[in-house]
Design a protein around this motif. Structure first.
Motif, PDB file in Angstrom:
ATOM      1  N   THR A 302       0.885  -1.407   0.127  1.00  0.00           N
ATOM      2  CA  THR A 302       0.020  -0.131  -0.087  1.00  0.00           C
ATOM      3  C   THR A 302       0.809   1.258  -0.128  1.00  0.00           C
ATOM      4  OG1 THR A 302      -1.975  -0.842   0.929  1.00  0.00           O
ATOM      5  CG2 THR A 302      -1.561   1.424   1.542  1.00  0.00           C
ATOM      6  N   GLY A 303       2.079   1.274   0.599  1.00  0.00           N
ATOM      7  CA  GLY A 303       2.555   2.342   0.761  1.00  0.00           C
ATOM      8  C   GLY A 303       4.105   2.515   1.385  1.00  0.00           C
ATOM      9  N   HIS A 304       4.789   3.602   1.325  1.00  0.00           N
ATOM     10  CA  HIS A 304       6.232   3.578   1.872  1.00  0.00           C
ATOM     11  C   HIS A 304       6.290   5.123   2.782  1.00  0.00           C
ATOM     12  CE1 HIS A 304       6.735   6.763  -1.003  1.00  0.00           C
ATOM     13  NE2 HIS A 304       6.420   5.891  -1.979  1.00  0.00           N
ATOM     14  N   GLY A 305       7.092   5.140   3.760  1.00  0.00           N
ATOM     15  CA  GLY A 305       7.443   6.314   4.486  1.00  0.00           C
ATOM     16  C   GLY A 305       8.088   7.113   3.317  1.00  0.00           C
ATOM     17  N   MET A 328       4.468   9.811  11.912  1.00  0.00           N
ATOM     18  CA  MET A 328       4.912   8.902  10.810  1.00  0.00           C
ATOM     19  C   MET A 328       4.406   9.498   9.520  1.00  0.00           C
ATOM     20  SD  MET A 328       4.773   5.025  12.338  1.00  0.00           S
ATOM     21  CE  MET A 328       5.931   4.747  13.693  1.00  0.00           C
ATOM     22  N   ALA A 329       4.768   9.497   8.299  1.00  0.00           N
ATOM     23  CA  ALA A 329       4.430  10.176   7.222  1.00  0.00           C
ATOM     24  C   ALA A 329       4.687   8.908   6.200  1.00  0.00           C
ATOM     25  CB  ALA A 329       5.092  11.329   6.623  1.00  0.00           C
ATOM     26  N   PHE A 330       3.693   8.881   5.363  1.00  0.00           N
ATOM     27  CA  PHE A 330       3.828   7.669   4.439  1.00  0.00           C
ATOM     28  C   PHE A 330       2.888   7.919   3.247  1.00  0.00           C
ATOM     29  CE2 PHE A 330       1.368   6.658   8.294  1.00  0.00           C
ATOM     30  CZ  PHE A 330       0.225   6.607   7.526  1.00  0.00           C
ATOM     31  N   SER A 331       2.987   6.998   2.289  1.00  0.00           N
ATOM     32  CA  SER A 331       2.099   6.962   1.020  1.00  0.00           C
ATOM     33  C   SER A 331       0.970   6.102   1.262  1.00  0.00           C
ATOM     34  CB  SER A 331       2.932   7.048  -0.216  1.00  0.00           C
ATOM     35  OG  SER A 331       3.156   5.526  -0.349  1.00  0.00           O
ATOM     36  N   ILE A 332      -0.021   6.443   0.978  1.00  0.00           N
ATOM     37  CA  ILE A 332      -1.294   5.399   0.526  1.00  0.00           C
ATOM     38  C   ILE A 332      -1.678   5.316  -1.039  1.00  0.00           C
ATOM     39  CG2 ILE A 332      -3.510   5.038   1.235  1.00  0.00           C
ATOM     40  CD1 ILE A 332      -3.065   6.304   3.769  1.00  0.00           C
ATOM     41  N   GLU A 333      -1.027   4.124  -1.582  1.00  0.00           N
ATOM     42  CA  GLU A 333      -1.010   4.236  -3.122  1.00  0.00           C
ATOM     43  C   GLU A 333      -1.823   2.814  -3.555  1.00  0.00           C
ATOM     44  OE1 GLU A 333       2.749   4.475  -5.082  1.00  0.00           O
ATOM     45  OE2 GLU A 333       3.459   4.805  -2.886  1.00  0.00           O
ATOM     46  N   PRO A 334      -2.959   2.306  -3.282  1.00  0.00           N
ATOM     47  CA  PRO A 334      -3.360   1.148  -3.861  1.00  0.00           C
ATOM     48  C   PRO A 334      -3.232   1.229  -5.244  1.00  0.00           C
ATOM     49  CG  PRO A 334      -5.176   2.218  -2.986  1.00  0.00           C
ATOM     50  CD  PRO A 334      -4.023   2.993  -2.481  1.00  0.00           C
TER      51      PRO A 334
END
Length: 372
Positions: A302-305, A328-334
């Motif tokens: 789903t994502g990465h920091g 914590m910061a991260f992507s949400i990219e399904p």
């Protein structure tokens, strides 16, 4: 979110404590995001050694080639009060460091991106010591962003949003992916980034390849186009956002796929809060996509920091047991990818807050149909 470790001097103190707590005698950090995080120095990765030395029981110092010492002194590292040691062309920088680290050091850690030739040189200079990776120690320092870092990520997100809002200027039938990508790259810098990190323009069947980047394929009317773009701002923090467009009316099957993807990504961004684990957040979107019959076509995590690097901890992935924490910061990219046909991905950067989550990319997520 916390304001601790805002200043590099505070970060160095924490790094020294973390080195000791991990049972290490010394940590060695070469040019890259870790060095910039700890000292503010954006050093050039050269064949000559540049290395921050963080002993567990002594003061940190920075070793640089003599020709790079003026730049190091002029950087934020020069204001830290640490010794910045230069060496000449015929000096052995590895032996210099070996002489200065505490006597009896038996366990040293190197940052995960240190060049292999430099690690081997350290092993030769410290034959009685055992090398390990410093990644776990350093990622624990960097994984929770303070308010200044979140503000930097928010500005980076707003900058890349400005580029996405201009996509209608470039995406149209008859142009190649490469031509569109060049315009996007120019706009990324114009929008406030110091450099372009990547531009993915994947039209039609190329959209089924998550990391396609660009080709000379001509965009046709009715094509879905995945546009994944990011850059690095002057303060070192990264942007990363994906939107999927249609140039003209797309196939009905694509609209059906996209609606499933949008539901999944929206549910995931709304679920961000402290205590949710990486695998739980991944499963929220994956289950929606699977229940709709597309499970085998969601082929990545789903994502990465994100922070000083586009990809860093935490990773939002099946099997990830780590719970989200404020900062914590991260992507949400399904994404959903049908080989030989088309694909789609929606990506936002999110930050976990004390009460939930904040989405840093604010362009609309509904399918944008451009003139075709």
């Amino acid at each position: 979110m916390t304001d601790s470790a805002l200043h590099p001097a505070d970060r160095l103190a924490l790094a020294r404590k973390a080195t000791a707590d991990a049972g290490l005698d010394v940590m060695l950090v070469s040019p890259g995001a870790d060095l910039r995080y700890l000292t503010g120095y954006q050093a050039l990765p050269l064949e000559r050694l540049t290395c921050l030395v963080v002993p567990a029981t002594a003061d940190a110092f920075l070793v640089v080639p003599n020709l790079e010492r003026p730049a190091a002194l002029a950087s934020p590292a020069g204001a830290l009060g640490i010794d910045i040691v230069g060496f000449g062309e015929t000096d052995d920088a590895y032996a210099l460091i070996a002489r200065r680290i505490p006597v009896g050091a038996i366990r040293f850690a190197v940052d995960n991106h240190m060049w292999a030739e430099k690690l081997l040189a350290f092993q030769a200079a410290l034959p009685a010591a055992q090398p390990v990776l410093a990644g776990d120690v350093l990622s624990e320092l960097r994984i929770r962003k303070n308010t200044a870092e979140v503000a930097a990520l928010r500005q980076a997100g707003a900058a890349i949003d400005r580029v996405h809002r201009r996509m209608g200027e470039w995406l149209r039938p008859g142009r190649t992916e490469r031509e569109v990508a060049k315009d996007i790259a120019d706009a990324i810098v114009e929008a406030g980034h110091e450099r372009v990190d990547f531009v993915i323009v994947a039209s039609g069947p190329n959209g089924a390849s998550p990391h396609h980047e660009v080709s000379d394929r001509v965009i046709h009317s009715g094509d879905p186009v995945v546009v994944d773009i990011g850059g690095t701002t002057a303060d070192g923090y990264c942007s990363d956002s994906t939107r999927t467009y249609a140039v003209g009316e797309p196939p009905a099957a694509f609209r059906e796929l996209y609606e499933v993807l949008l539901r999944a990504q929206t549910a995931q961004t709304e679920a961000v809060r402290p205590g949710v684990t990486s695998e739980e957040l991944d499963a929220i979107g994956r289950d929606i996509i699977t229940d709709a019959g597309y499970g085998e076509h969601f082929i990545h995590r789903t994502g990465h920091g994100i922070g000083l690097e586009t990809h860093e901890e935490p990773y939002i992935v099946a099997g990830g047991k780590r719970a989200l924490e404020p900062g914590m910061a991260f992507s949400i990219e399904p994404g959903i990818y049908l080989p030989g046909t088309f694909g789609a991905r929606i990506e936002d950067i999110a930050v976990c807050t004390e009460s939930g989550g904040e989405r840093l990319n604010l362009t609309g997520r509904d399918l944008v149909v451009l003139p075709g």
